[in-house]
Design an enzyme around this catalytic site. Sequence first.
Site, PDB file in Angstrom:
ATOM      1  N   LYS A   1      34.843  82.138  32.953  1.00 62.12           N
ATOM      2  CA  LYS A   1      35.388  83.087  33.926  1.00 62.12           C
ATOM      3  C   LYS A   1      35.102  82.708  35.371  1.00 62.12           C
ATOM      4  O   LYS A   1      35.813  83.135  36.274  1.00 62.12           O
ATOM      5  CB  LYS A   1      34.860  84.509  33.647  1.00 62.12           C
ATOM      6  CG  LYS A   1      35.498  85.144  32.432  1.00 62.12           C
ATOM      7  CD  LYS A   1      35.278  86.647  32.435  1.00 62.12           C
ATOM      8  CE  LYS A   1      35.990  87.308  31.267  1.00 62.12           C
ATOM      9  NZ  LYS A   1      35.677  88.731  31.148  1.00 62.12           N
TER      10      LYS A   1
ATOM     11  N   LYS B   1      42.018  81.214  22.284  1.00 63.17           N
ATOM     12  CA  LYS B   1      42.057  82.596  21.792  1.00 63.17           C
ATOM     13  C   LYS B   1      43.057  83.445  22.579  1.00 63.17           C
ATOM     14  O   LYS B   1      43.311  83.182  23.771  1.00 63.17           O
ATOM     15  CB  LYS B   1      40.663  83.220  21.848  1.00 63.17           C
ATOM     16  CG  LYS B   1      40.155  83.440  23.239  1.00 63.17           C
ATOM     17  CD  LYS B   1      38.906  84.303  23.274  1.00 63.17           C
ATOM     18  CE  LYS B   1      38.538  84.528  24.732  1.00 63.17           C
ATOM     19  NZ  LYS B   1      37.413  85.328  25.016  1.00 63.17           N
TER      20      LYS B   1
ATOM     21  N   LYS C   1      43.399  88.722  27.319  1.00 65.38           N
ATOM     22  CA  LYS C   1      43.992  89.688  28.257  1.00 65.38           C
ATOM     23  C   LYS C   1      44.378  89.016  29.561  1.00 65.38           C
ATOM     24  O   LYS C   1      45.280  89.457  30.251  1.00 65.38           O
ATOM     25  CB  LYS C   1      42.953  90.752  28.618  1.00 65.38           C
ATOM     26  CG  LYS C   1      42.695  91.777  27.569  1.00 65.38           C
ATOM     27  CD  LYS C   1      41.663  92.786  28.101  1.00 65.38           C
ATOM     28  CE  LYS C   1      40.711  93.174  27.001  1.00 65.38           C
ATOM     29  NZ  LYS C   1      39.574  93.954  27.397  1.00 65.38           N
TER      30      LYS C   1
END
Length: 328
Positions: free
Chosen positions: A111, A192, A195
């Site tokens: 992130k 994966k 969102k």
Amino acid sequence: MARVFSGMQPTGNLHLGNYLGALKRFIPLQEEAESFFCVVDLHALTVPRDPEDLRKKTVELAALYVAAGLDPEKATLFAQSHNPHHAEAGWLLQCVTRMGELSRMTQFKDKSQGSDSVTAGLFTYPALMAGDILLYQADEVPVGEDQKQHLELARDLAERFNRQYGETFTIPEPRIGETGARIMGLDNPEKKMSKSAASEANFIGLLEDEKSIVKKFKRAVTDSENDIRYDPEKKPGVSNLLSIMSVITGKPVQTLTEEYQGKGYGHLKVDTAEVVIQELKPIQERFRELTQTGEIEEVLAKGAEKARAASEKTMARMKEVMGLIPGR
Ligand code: TYM
């Protein structure tokens, strides 16, 4: 009775991965354990958010909990910020967490990569998460595979705290599903479902309409062969479709593979889309009803009370053993 705790962030679009890896698996647990399911709004603040949108998404996620089948009479459903013990315990646990441990978190690395405005909150996020779990003396934590490392840190922190200050926390066990714990992106089955994916083609939103679901499954990336086999390494796209179908229908992947012998990928894609649509339809209907009545705010208010009462003792114990004097 065993205690269960889990949380989800009220950010972006809740997708099929969140549902199959976590939310769907919460539902039976409310029958067998004393369970706490939290909307982790404090965690959502670790990256910049539009305040209005965060408020809206928090209520929506709570509505999705209920729409998916969580019963506020059986499980405690609440917003993290409504129980101040989370922020407090998060701080106290930051003071037993090492920088090195946080630096090794793959989610933090992913992130923060390429961003020049990484917050301290994003870095210390796992200590807050450990607090969420440990405050309730949770025995089990149902999560998807991507939370495994955070859970291991929560266990390490609990053990360290117990050693340093005396027996305080239950050591929580991660509960990760055998199938569906890592649903992959439809546009790129090597990564994966997420969102924050760049393309909408990556995920199926839980509130997505039928037409769009069919379209995305039809375009799902597979491979250039034509046999339907479960082999996540060599055939991640096909294996992902089989996993999705298996978790929803309850049929083992092996049975599905036999059923689809000799059939083409097109067939598997259309059937998976159909199974997903039928699974999501009642959830979407219930969600629409719930968000019109205002009853979710009521659910959250009651849940917050129960959550505060449940975490009070552990919170007091943490402060006491760490050397904080009681307030009046
Ligand atoms: P979050 O909000 O990213 O995801 C919520 C849950 O969905 C699971 N998940 C997936 N499962 C299968 N396939 C996928 N592609 C997929 N993507 C996400 C996640 O593993 C998670 O279970 N840090 C947590 C929230 C949290 C928490 C907690 C969880 C905060 N405190 C305490 C458990 C206990 C998170 O960001 O999840």
